[in-house]
Design a protein around this motif. Structure first.
Motif, mmCIF file in Angstrom:
data_model
loop_
_atom_site.group_PDB
_atom_site.id
_atom_site.type_symbol
_atom_site.label_atom_id
_atom_site.label_comp_id
_atom_site.label_asym_id
_atom_site.label_seq_id
_atom_site.Cartn_x
_atom_site.Cartn_y
_atom_site.Cartn_z
ATOM 1 N N GLU A 112 -2.559 -1.077 7.949
ATOM 2 C CA GLU A 112 -1.596 -0.001 8.182
ATOM 3 C C GLU A 112 -0.611 -0.354 9.280
ATOM 4 O OE1 GLU A 112 -4.799 0.253 8.969
ATOM 5 O OE2 GLU A 112 -5.795 1.427 7.406
ATOM 6 N N ALA A 113 -0.571 -1.643 9.680
ATOM 7 C CA ALA A 113 0.220 -2.049 10.844
ATOM 8 C C ALA A 113 1.698 -1.665 10.701
ATOM 9 C CB ALA A 113 0.098 -3.551 11.065
ATOM 10 N N GLY A 114 2.279 -1.892 9.512
ATOM 11 C CA GLY A 114 3.694 -1.597 9.333
ATOM 12 C C GLY A 114 3.996 -0.130 9.549
ATOM 13 N N THR A 115 3.166 0.741 8.984
ATOM 14 C CA THR A 115 3.385 2.179 9.118
ATOM 15 C C THR A 115 3.173 2.640 10.548
ATOM 16 O OG1 THR A 115 2.676 2.511 6.823
ATOM 17 C CG2 THR A 115 2.687 4.434 8.263
ATOM 18 N N VAL A 116 2.083 2.184 11.179
ATOM 19 C CA VAL A 116 1.789 2.592 12.553
ATOM 20 C C VAL A 116 2.855 2.058 13.506
ATOM 21 C CG1 VAL A 116 0.137 2.442 14.454
ATOM 22 C CG2 VAL A 116 -0.682 2.771 12.114
ATOM 23 N N ASN A 117 3.249 0.801 13.315
ATOM 24 C CA ASN A 117 4.331 0.254 14.144
ATOM 25 C C ASN A 117 5.587 1.109 14.021
ATOM 26 O OD1 ASN A 117 2.890 -1.931 15.126
ATOM 27 N ND2 ASN A 117 3.536 -3.307 13.492
ATOM 28 N N GLY A 118 5.883 1.535 12.796
ATOM 29 C CA GLY A 118 7.056 2.366 12.571
ATOM 30 C C GLY A 118 6.957 3.707 13.266
ATOM 31 N N ILE A 119 5.789 4.343 13.179
ATOM 32 C CA ILE A 119 5.591 5.646 13.810
ATOM 33 C C ILE A 119 5.714 5.543 15.322
ATOM 34 C CG2 ILE A 119 3.910 7.479 14.267
ATOM 35 C CD1 ILE A 119 2.811 6.971 11.422
ATOM 36 N N VAL A 120 4.998 4.583 15.911
ATOM 37 C CA VAL A 120 4.998 4.434 17.373
ATOM 38 C C VAL A 120 6.385 4.043 17.877
ATOM 39 C CG1 VAL A 120 4.042 3.124 19.311
ATOM 40 C CG2 VAL A 120 2.537 3.893 17.469
ATOM 41 N N ALA B 77 0.873 -1.176 0.000
ATOM 42 C CA ALA B 77 0.000 0.000 0.000
ATOM 43 C C ALA B 77 0.907 1.222 0.000
ATOM 44 C CB ALA B 77 -0.916 0.011 1.221
ATOM 45 N N PRO B 78 0.536 2.282 -0.712
ATOM 46 C CA PRO B 78 1.389 3.470 -0.783
ATOM 47 C C PRO B 78 1.676 4.046 0.599
ATOM 48 C CG PRO B 78 -0.342 3.560 -2.433
ATOM 49 C CD PRO B 78 -0.660 2.403 -1.535
ATOM 50 N N LEU B 79 2.956 4.269 0.900
ATOM 51 C CA LEU B 79 3.342 4.765 2.224
ATOM 52 C C LEU B 79 2.741 6.133 2.505
ATOM 53 C CD1 LEU B 79 5.026 4.538 4.800
ATOM 54 C CD2 LEU B 79 6.987 5.438 3.542
ATOM 55 N N LYS B 80 2.777 7.022 1.515
ATOM 56 C CA LYS B 80 2.259 8.370 1.718
ATOM 57 C C LYS B 80 0.783 8.330 2.090
ATOM 58 C CE LYS B 80 1.783 12.884 -0.530
ATOM 59 N NZ LYS B 80 2.040 13.671 -1.777
ATOM 60 N N GLU B 81 -0.002 7.497 1.379
ATOM 61 C CA GLU B 81 -1.424 7.401 1.670
ATOM 62 C C GLU B 81 -1.668 6.849 3.068
ATOM 63 O OE1 GLU B 81 -3.564 5.260 -1.279
ATOM 64 O OE2 GLU B 81 -2.881 6.520 -2.948
ATOM 65 N N GLN B 82 -0.864 5.859 3.469
ATOM 66 C CA GLN B 82 -1.019 5.283 4.806
ATOM 67 C C GLN B 82 -0.727 6.319 5.884
ATOM 68 O OE1 GLN B 82 0.878 1.602 5.716
ATOM 69 N NE2 GLN B 82 0.122 0.543 3.911
ATOM 70 N N ILE B 83 0.344 7.093 5.693
ATOM 71 C CA ILE B 83 0.700 8.102 6.693
ATOM 72 C C ILE B 83 -0.385 9.155 6.806
ATOM 73 C CG2 ILE B 83 2.313 9.965 7.221
ATOM 74 C CD1 ILE B 83 4.550 8.238 6.128
ATOM 75 N N ILE B 84 -0.917 9.585 5.654
ATOM 76 C CA ILE B 84 -1.995 10.580 5.666
ATOM 77 C C ILE B 84 -3.217 10.031 6.387
ATOM 78 C CG2 ILE B 84 -3.641 11.823 4.217
ATOM 79 C CD1 ILE B 84 -1.407 12.110 2.137
ATOM 80 N N GLN B 85 -3.533 8.748 6.122
ATOM 81 C CA GLN B 85 -4.707 8.141 6.726
ATOM 82 C C GLN B 85 -4.556 8.007 8.244
ATOM 83 O OE1 GLN B 85 -5.866 4.457 4.907
ATOM 84 N NE2 GLN B 85 -7.369 3.955 6.482
ATOM 85 N N VAL B 86 -3.436 7.465 8.697
ATOM 86 C CA VAL B 86 -3.273 7.233 10.136
ATOM 87 C C VAL B 86 -3.028 8.537 10.890
ATOM 88 C CG1 VAL B 86 -2.423 4.894 9.743
ATOM 89 C CG2 VAL B 86 -0.784 6.770 10.010
ATOM 90 N N SER B 87 -2.541 9.572 10.194
ATOM 91 C CA SER B 87 -2.282 10.853 10.872
ATOM 92 C C SER B 87 -3.570 11.518 11.334
ATOM 93 C CB SER B 87 -1.501 11.793 9.953
ATOM 94 O OG SER B 87 -2.295 12.175 8.840
ATOM 95 N N LYS B 88 -4.709 11.064 10.795
ATOM 96 C CA LYS B 88 -5.999 11.619 11.196
ATOM 97 C C LYS B 88 -6.574 10.924 12.423
ATOM 98 C CE LYS B 88 -7.057 12.635 6.325
ATOM 99 N NZ LYS B 88 -7.954 12.322 5.178
#
Length: 385
Positions: free
Chosen positions: A323-331, A189-200
């Motif tokens: 979005e687990a990979g992106t959220v795991n990375g952020i946290v 899944a596109p990283l940019k889209e995932q970050i935008i989605q979870v940032s909300k």
């Protein structure tokens, strides 16, 4: 993914994390032995904190790329890369060399995002706390450095001790090449889209803040304690290493227990209880500086930080899948950054006030703020009470 594959990947990835964290924190326990060139107290704090930067920032792309190309390749590339800063560290003869080597050793800390993204694919959601908790035992790599590096450095010198890390990295490169899962399920899944989605999603910010405190405490104490115990309590480097290793080992062993408790009990309520204990430990450190009370406060922080780390990564899969990979990375990035500031803050506080007590009081206040946000989130997310 079949169950037998999961049984192989969990210990393999946990041992890989152990090696990554050992390399990530290689400088701190060896610093008391680096007497062949002068290092000021301010420089020591900066050198200790520097590896946290890359080790934190890279956790977002590492988590994302694990979903895209799999844990096997990420571990292989990371360990091959780490050979270079480890060798550079072994020939360092200035503070600049230590800063450069330390920065790139941060890759060893970034691999944390790999397992927490990969391993839940092999286990049902109700066992995610167990899987991530057992993977978190890889934090023992920090303890191994603290326990083993000082006595080995006493025997063969700190430069030769650093080169031994290259041997261990070579073993892990071979292990991942032959045993890593070549057919791990990919999630693209596109990283940019995932970050935008979870940032909300407000939960990402709260979970990041809690992990900033719990994992940040683990990292910070593991990094600053060796030099701090030597300079503050006049302990020998080996004694300081043993005490630091005990702190790290206790926190690490408590991490899977936190994940298991989160599987069996209401995870958010349990996290609140754990943070109360962390606040008490921090208050003890801020109010009394005798070695006995300092030790008790450190051990209480170790237990609660370890339990908190496991509980927070039990909560993550309850809210996020794709979005687990992106959220795991952020946290996990925020958790790593939580370990960057305390060594610098403590040095600054000691220089200004002649004592480190206000710095530990700040940890207690941060824990209190986190506790308030947990009660607020509990009212909005009744399913995780």
């Amino acid at each position: 993914m079949n169950k037998s594959t999961g049984k192989i990947q969990l210990p393999l990835q946990a041992i890989s994390l152990t090696m990554g964290f050992a390399a990530w924190t290689a400088i701190s326990p060896l610093m008391p032995f680096m007497t062949d060139f002068e290092i000021t107290e301010g420089e020591k704090s900066l050198i200790i904190a520097i590896p946290v930067i890359l080790g934190s920032i890279l956790r977002i792309p590492f988590g994302y790329l694990t979903n895209v190309i799999g844990a096997r390749l990420i571990f292989l590339i990371s360990f091959i890369f780490l050979m270079f800063p480890i060798f550079y560290l072994s020939i360092a003869n200035s503070t600049t060399d230590l800063i450069i080597a330390g920065l790139f050793l941060g890759v060893g800390g970034a691999v944390f995002s790999v397992g927490v993204t990969s391993l839940p694919k092999y286990y049902p959601k109700e066992r995610a706390g167990y899987a991530n908790g057992m993977y978190g035992l890889g934090n023992l790599g920090t303890a191994l450095s603290a326990f083993l590096a000082p006595p080995i450095a006493m025997a063969i010198g700190w430069q030769s001790t650093v080169r031994l890390y290259m041997v261990a990295l070579g073993i892990m490169i071979l292990a991942n090449f032959f045993l890593g899962d070549k057919f791990e399920k990919k999630v693209k899944a596109p990283l940019k889209e995932q970050i935008i989605q979870v940032s909300k999603d407000y939960k990402v910010y709260l979970l990041s803040f809690w992990y900033f405190i719990s994992f940040g405490s683990f990292v910070a104490f593991g990094l600053f304690l060796p030099n701090y115990l030597v300079s503050t309590f006049d302990l020998t480097p080996v004694d300081a290493g043993l005490r630091t290793g005990t702190f790290i080992a206790l926190a690490t062993v408590c991490r899977p227990l936190g994940g298991i408790l989160g599987d069996k009990l209401a995870p958010l309520s349990t996290t609140r209880t754990v943070f109360i204990g962390l606040i008490i430990g921090a208050l003890l450190l801020s109010s009394n500086h005798h070695i006995f009370f300092f030790t008790v406060g450190c051990l209480l922080v170790a237990i609660c930080a370890g339990l908190g780390n496991g509980l927070i990564f039990k909560l993550l899969p309850m809210f996020y899948t794709k979005e687990a990979g992106t959220v795991n990375g952020i946290v996990s990035m925020m958790g790593g950054l939580g370990g960057f500031f305390p060594p610098l803050i403590i040095t600054s506080v000691v220089a200004s006030f002649g004592t480190s007590k206000p710095a530990f009081l700040f940890l207690a206040l941060s824990g209190i703020i986190a506790l308030i946000t947990m009660f607020w989130m509990g009212k909005k997310e009744e399913s995780v009470q």
